[in-house]
Design an enzyme around this catalytic site. Structure first.
Site, PDB file in Angstrom:
ATOM      1  N   ASP A 110     -29.616 -13.841  -2.301  1.00  0.00           N
ATOM      2  CA  ASP A 110     -28.213 -13.426  -2.180  1.00  0.00           C
ATOM      3  C   ASP A 110     -27.508 -13.512  -3.546  1.00  0.00           C
ATOM      4  O   ASP A 110     -26.795 -12.583  -3.942  1.00  0.00           O
ATOM      5  CB  ASP A 110     -27.515 -14.332  -1.149  1.00  0.00           C
ATOM      6  CG  ASP A 110     -26.037 -14.016  -1.029  1.00  0.00           C
ATOM      7  OD1 ASP A 110     -25.697 -13.005  -0.402  1.00  0.00           O
ATOM      8  OD2 ASP A 110     -25.233 -14.776  -1.595  1.00  0.00           O
ATOM      9  N   GLU A 142     -25.966 -16.227   5.307  1.00  0.00           N
ATOM     10  CA  GLU A 142     -26.347 -14.884   5.745  1.00  0.00           C
ATOM     11  C   GLU A 142     -27.047 -14.968   7.106  1.00  0.00           C
ATOM     12  O   GLU A 142     -27.527 -16.039   7.504  1.00  0.00           O
ATOM     13  CB  GLU A 142     -27.306 -14.262   4.717  1.00  0.00           C
ATOM     14  CG  GLU A 142     -26.686 -14.052   3.361  1.00  0.00           C
ATOM     15  CD  GLU A 142     -25.437 -13.178   3.426  1.00  0.00           C
ATOM     16  OE1 GLU A 142     -25.497 -12.070   3.962  1.00  0.00           O
ATOM     17  OE2 GLU A 142     -24.391 -13.612   2.941  1.00  0.00           O
ATOM     18  N   GLY A 200     -20.122 -20.348   8.998  1.00  0.00           N
ATOM     19  CA  GLY A 200     -20.024 -18.905   8.717  1.00  0.00           C
ATOM     20  C   GLY A 200     -20.276 -18.565   7.261  1.00  0.00           C
ATOM     21  O   GLY A 200     -19.957 -17.471   6.811  1.00  0.00           O
ATOM     22  N   LYS A 252     -23.733  -7.031  -0.198  1.00  0.00           N
ATOM     23  CA  LYS A 252     -24.425  -7.095  -1.508  1.00  0.00           C
ATOM     24  C   LYS A 252     -25.903  -6.752  -1.414  1.00  0.00           C
ATOM     25  O   LYS A 252     -26.476  -6.233  -2.369  1.00  0.00           O
ATOM     26  CB  LYS A 252     -24.231  -8.457  -2.174  1.00  0.00           C
ATOM     27  CG  LYS A 252     -24.537  -9.676  -1.311  1.00  0.00           C
ATOM     28  CD  LYS A 252     -23.322 -10.129  -0.561  1.00  0.00           C
ATOM     29  CE  LYS A 252     -23.702 -10.901   0.672  1.00  0.00           C
ATOM     30  NZ  LYS A 252     -23.044 -12.141   0.832  1.00  0.00           N
ATOM     31  N   VAL A 289     -16.696  -1.574  15.608  1.00  0.00           N
ATOM     32  CA  VAL A 289     -18.015  -1.304  16.183  1.00  0.00           C
ATOM     33  C   VAL A 289     -18.824  -2.596  16.193  1.00  0.00           C
ATOM     34  O   VAL A 289     -18.868  -3.313  15.185  1.00  0.00           O
ATOM     35  CB  VAL A 289     -18.778  -0.227  15.365  1.00  0.00           C
ATOM     36  CG1 VAL A 289     -20.104   0.127  16.057  1.00  0.00           C
ATOM     37  CG2 VAL A 289     -17.931   1.019  15.174  1.00  0.00           C
ATOM     38  N   GLU A 327     -15.368  -5.243  -3.614  1.00  0.00           N
ATOM     39  CA  GLU A 327     -14.943  -6.505  -4.230  1.00  0.00           C
ATOM     40  C   GLU A 327     -15.534  -7.717  -3.507  1.00  0.00           C
ATOM     41  O   GLU A 327     -15.901  -8.719  -4.118  1.00  0.00           O
ATOM     42  CB  GLU A 327     -13.409  -6.583  -4.224  1.00  0.00           C
ATOM     43  CG  GLU A 327     -12.829  -7.797  -4.888  1.00  0.00           C
ATOM     44  CD  GLU A 327     -13.190  -7.905  -6.365  1.00  0.00           C
ATOM     45  OE1 GLU A 327     -12.669  -7.126  -7.166  1.00  0.00           O
ATOM     46  OE2 GLU A 327     -14.020  -8.772  -6.716  1.00  0.00           O
ATOM     47  N   LYS A 337     -25.950 -10.362  -5.992  1.00  0.00           N
ATOM     48  CA  LYS A 337     -24.615 -10.370  -6.625  1.00  0.00           C
ATOM     49  C   LYS A 337     -24.745 -10.200  -8.139  1.00  0.00           C
ATOM     50  O   LYS A 337     -23.970  -9.472  -8.756  1.00  0.00           O
ATOM     51  CB  LYS A 337     -23.897 -11.681  -6.272  1.00  0.00           C
ATOM     52  CG  LYS A 337     -23.589 -11.776  -4.773  1.00  0.00           C
ATOM     53  CD  LYS A 337     -23.218 -13.181  -4.367  1.00  0.00           C
ATOM     54  CE  LYS A 337     -22.867 -13.251  -2.890  1.00  0.00           C
ATOM     55  NZ  LYS A 337     -22.809 -14.622  -2.376  1.00  0.00           N
ATOM     56  N   ALA A 388       0.829  -1.213   0.000  1.00  0.00           N
ATOM     57  CA  ALA A 388       0.000   0.000   0.000  1.00  0.00           C
ATOM     58  C   ALA A 388       0.862   1.261   0.000  1.00  0.00           C
ATOM     59  O   ALA A 388       0.405   2.332  -0.391  1.00  0.00           O
ATOM     60  CB  ALA A 388      -0.915  -0.006   1.217  1.00  0.00           C
ATOM     61  N   VAL A 427     -19.313  -9.765  -4.107  1.00  0.00           N
ATOM     62  CA  VAL A 427     -19.679 -10.830  -5.063  1.00  0.00           C
ATOM     63  C   VAL A 427     -18.629 -11.932  -5.040  1.00  0.00           C
ATOM     64  O   VAL A 427     -17.441 -11.667  -5.242  1.00  0.00           O
ATOM     65  CB  VAL A 427     -19.808 -10.279  -6.504  1.00  0.00           C
ATOM     66  CG1 VAL A 427     -20.220 -11.393  -7.467  1.00  0.00           C
ATOM     67  CG2 VAL A 427     -20.815  -9.138  -6.566  1.00  0.00           C
TER      68      VAL A 427
HETATM   69  P1  NAP Z   1     -21.960 -11.370  11.165  1.00  0.00           P
HETATM   70  O1  NAP Z   1     -21.032 -12.463  11.524  1.00  0.00           O
HETATM   71  O2  NAP Z   1     -23.385 -11.468  11.553  1.00  0.00           O
HETATM   72  O3  NAP Z   1     -21.369 -10.016  11.760  1.00  0.00           O
HETATM   73  C1  NAP Z   1     -22.058  -8.810  11.761  1.00  0.00           C
HETATM   74  C2  NAP Z   1     -21.382  -7.874  12.732  1.00  0.00           C
HETATM   75  O4  NAP Z   1     -22.021  -6.610  12.648  1.00  0.00           O
HETATM   76  C3  NAP Z   1     -21.463  -8.314  14.196  1.00  0.00           C
HETATM   77  O5  NAP Z   1     -20.266  -8.045  14.832  1.00  0.00           O
HETATM   78  C4  NAP Z   1     -22.573  -7.427  14.769  1.00  0.00           C
HETATM   79  O6  NAP Z   1     -22.381  -7.120  16.137  1.00  0.00           O
HETATM   80  C5  NAP Z   1     -22.357  -6.157  13.959  1.00  0.00           C
HETATM   81  N1  NAP Z   1     -23.567  -5.339  13.849  1.00  0.00           N
HETATM   82  C6  NAP Z   1     -24.752  -5.682  13.280  1.00  0.00           C
HETATM   83  N2  NAP Z   1     -25.615  -4.650  13.353  1.00  0.00           N
HETATM   84  C7  NAP Z   1     -24.947  -3.652  13.978  1.00  0.00           C
HETATM   85  C8  NAP Z   1     -25.310  -2.343  14.358  1.00  0.00           C
HETATM   86  N3  NAP Z   1     -26.515  -1.837  14.118  1.00  0.00           N
HETATM   87  N4  NAP Z   1     -24.369  -1.592  14.987  1.00  0.00           N
HETATM   88  C9  NAP Z   1     -23.131  -2.079  15.223  1.00  0.00           C
HETATM   89  N5  NAP Z   1     -22.732  -3.323  14.886  1.00  0.00           N
HETATM   90  C10 NAP Z   1     -23.642  -4.093  14.275  1.00  0.00           C
HETATM   91  O7  NAP Z   1     -21.949 -11.115   9.581  1.00  0.00           O
HETATM   92  P2  NAP Z   1     -20.808 -11.491   8.534  1.00  0.00           P
HETATM   93  O8  NAP Z   1     -21.017 -12.881   8.068  1.00  0.00           O
HETATM   94  O9  NAP Z   1     -19.487 -11.076   9.041  1.00  0.00           O
HETATM   95  O10 NAP Z   1     -21.248 -10.569   7.298  1.00  0.00           O
HETATM   96  C11 NAP Z   1     -20.993  -9.187   7.293  1.00  0.00           C
HETATM   97  C12 NAP Z   1     -21.318  -8.622   5.912  1.00  0.00           C
HETATM   98  O11 NAP Z   1     -20.499  -9.274   4.953  1.00  0.00           O
HETATM   99  C13 NAP Z   1     -22.756  -8.846   5.453  1.00  0.00           C
HETATM  100  O12 NAP Z   1     -23.164  -7.752   4.669  1.00  0.00           O
HETATM  101  C14 NAP Z   1     -22.643 -10.087   4.579  1.00  0.00           C
HETATM  102  O13 NAP Z   1     -23.644 -10.157   3.586  1.00  0.00           O
HETATM  103  C15 NAP Z   1     -21.303  -9.857   3.945  1.00  0.00           C
HETATM  104  N6  NAP Z   1     -20.633 -11.064   3.483  1.00  0.00           N
HETATM  105  C16 NAP Z   1     -20.498 -12.127   4.309  1.00  0.00           C
HETATM  106  C17 NAP Z   1     -19.837 -13.245   3.851  1.00  0.00           C
HETATM  107  C18 NAP Z   1     -19.657 -14.459   4.699  1.00  0.00           C
HETATM  108  O14 NAP Z   1     -19.204 -15.467   4.167  1.00  0.00           O
HETATM  109  N7  NAP Z   1     -19.965 -14.438   5.979  1.00  0.00           N
HETATM  110  C19 NAP Z   1     -19.336 -13.258   2.547  1.00  0.00           C
HETATM  111  C20 NAP Z   1     -19.489 -12.136   1.732  1.00  0.00           C
HETATM  112  C21 NAP Z   1     -20.144 -11.043   2.221  1.00  0.00           C
HETATM  113  P3  NAP Z   1     -22.497  -8.269  17.262  1.00  0.00           P
HETATM  114  O15 NAP Z   1     -21.317  -9.167  17.011  1.00  0.00           O
HETATM  115  O16 NAP Z   1     -22.377  -7.530  18.532  1.00  0.00           O
HETATM  116  O17 NAP Z   1     -23.825  -8.948  17.039  1.00  0.00           O
HETATM  117  N1  HSE Z   2     -24.048 -16.229   2.232  1.00  0.00           N
HETATM  118  C1  HSE Z   2     -23.169 -15.977   1.153  1.00  0.00           C
HETATM  119  C2  HSE Z   2     -22.882 -17.279   0.444  1.00  0.00           C
HETATM  120  C3  HSE Z   2     -21.896 -15.375   1.663  1.00  0.00           C
HETATM  121  O1  HSE Z   2     -23.219 -18.333   0.968  1.00  0.00           O
HETATM  122  O2  HSE Z   2     -22.324 -17.246  -0.650  1.00  0.00           O
HETATM  123  C4  HSE Z   2     -21.009 -14.902   0.573  1.00  0.00           C
HETATM  124  O3  HSE Z   2     -21.541 -13.821  -0.097  1.00  0.00           O
END
Ligand code: NAP
Ligand code: HSE
Length: 422
Positions: free
Chosen positions: A194, A183, A180, A100, A41, A122, A198, A31, A125
């Protein structure tokens, strides 16, 4: 030095903090500056989590802090993160998101609000696969003729286990959640939404098309059962949840649905949580992208790549890739009823004479030609499963035929239909 805050320290947020810590020196070298995570947060402070960054439950501690340069939104949802990102951008902070669902609704709003402030997405999707960069930068010379892919790791994981191990839908969904992949609300995964989110993001980069999930055909994998899996095996197919964009002269079709894919196709070989996307450009031909589509580390890899690029190059191109309008942006969405496919239909019927004749007559009345038909005993003695594959016809023909067949007295259940993608 660049200061980063992570809003949402869950599955992905924790991995982002880990990568920035573990690969700190390498990332600074790439970087050109040291990148520090100064705050995370969360919603619930009492939750046990294995992270060493300072945590807060007050988003304003990030948004009002002028020393924070980049906000990483990993909280999920639509309305709340939209507000948060808007505020971050108006404060001049660069943004990186993996969200997404948010982008499916607000990508054009965000592009406008951001102007020259960088937004990286990035990770939104196909998890760790750099497909946004490939479409936006690597393939920018081409008209994109089609995009076809497996873009939901949860569904692909589930369908693979259902095929290979005969595991039930509910058991395997729970496993995908524990890993993990899924969603927060897994109906987004299994319902096809989902993958649709994408697809809409990719379709904006490829065609400049501003569609919402409500505008396109979306079907999930909830109705797939062991009869479908057996039919697929017997005829050399795999069942995959596909997201498809196809351009013709004046229109684009966008659709997400389970599909029977011949095992000889590359896409049929993409198993487990892996995603795979084929993009065909008019000059480059077919290009293929493969990799882990979900999970904390794979997704965080793409999030951190966006952070590195923002620090290294700033806003190098418009968020969705178009600097000014182009005629592709007036392409119409092809109505679902005009789409064409081959179809597989599963019918549970009373095992009586004349039933098959009634069904084939209805199909013939709609000019639908049968390619294969099989009868299997159903669990109840006097019932049978009819499994039928058709030649190509329009969606409106098969839908009309299905509704007439469902009205027959011999039909025991709703008909299940899966498109065949050759
Ligand atoms: P997650 O494990 O549920 O984590 C969400 C985090 O956000 C938690 O730490 C939660 O706090 C915090 N949070 C939720 N609402 C909040 C609020 N109002 N104020 C402050 N903190 C808040 O979700 P994740 O799987 O990491 O996914 C996060 C994002 O990435 C989502 O948009 C998801 O679609 C995207 N994504 C996920 C994956 C995957 O494989 N998991 C892949 C691609 C994209 P607490 O821990 O205190 O509940
Ligand atoms: N829930 C999504 C999946 C996470 O299973 O592909 C990645 O975007």
């Amino acid at each position: 030095m660049v200061n980063v805050a992570i809003i949402g320290v869950g599955t992905v947020g924790k991995s982002v903090a880990d990568i920035l810590e573990k690969n700190k020196k390498l990332i600074s070298a790439r970087a050109g500056k040291e990148i520090n995570v100064v705050k995370g947060v969360v919603r619930d402070r009492r939750k046990k989590r294995d992270v060493s960054i300072p945590l807060t439950i007050d988003i304003n501690e990030v948004l009002e802090d002028d020393s924070i340069d980049i906000v990483v939104e990993l909280m999920g949802g639509v309305d709340e993160p939209f507000k948060v990102i808007k505020k971050a951008l108006t404060k001049g902070k660069a943004v990186v998101t993996a969200n997404k669902a948010l982008l499916a609704y607000h990508r054009y709003d965000l592009q406008e609000i951001a102007g020259d402030i960088p937004i990286g997405y990035e990770a939104s999707v196909a998890g760790g696969i750099p497909i946004i960069n490939a479409l936006k930068v690597g393939l920018s010379a081409n008209q994109i003729l089609s995009i076809k892919g497996i873009m939901n790791g949860t569904c692909n994981y589930m369908l693979t286990k259902m095929r290979d191990e005969g595991v039930s839908f509910d058991v395997i969904l729970k496993e995908a959640q524990e890993l993990g992949y899924a969603e927060a609300d897994p109906t987004f995964d299994v319902g096809g939404f989902d993958a649709a989110h994408k697809l809409l993001i990719l379709a904006s980069i490829a065609y400049g098309i501003d569609a919402k999930p409500e505008d396109i055909l979306i079907e999930g994998i909830e109705d797939i059962n062991e009869y479908d899996m057996d039919f697929a095996k017997e005829f050399g197919y795999s069942i995959k949840l596909l997201a498809i964009a196809k351009k013709s002269d004046h229109s684009v079709e966008l659709r997400v649905h389970p599909a029977l894919v011949k095992n000889s196709q590359m896409i049929a070989k993409i198993d487990g949580v892996m995603n795979g996307i084929s993009v065909i450009g008019d000059f480059v031909g077919e290009t293929l992208y493969y990799g882990p589509g979900a999970g904390g580390d794979a997704t965080a890899s793409a999030v951190v790549a966006d952070i590195v690029e923002i620090v290294r190059a700033g806003q190098s191109s418009p968020m969705l890739g178009f600097k000014k309008p182009h005629e592709s942006q007036i392409l119409k969405l092809l109505p679902a009823e005009e789409m064409e496919s081959e179809y597989y239909i599963r019918m549970k019927v009373g095992d009586k004479s004349g039933v098959l004749a009634d069904i084939t007559k209805i199909l013939a009345n709609h000019d639908i030609s049968i390619e294969t038909i099989l009868q299997r005993p159903a669990e109840d003695n006097d019932k049978a499963m009819l499994l039928c594959a058709t030649h190509t016809c329009k969606e409106k023909q098969i839908k009309q035929a299905i509704s007439e067949i469902e009205a027959l007295d011999a039909l025991e259940d709703k008909i299940s239909m899966i498109r065949i993608e050759d």
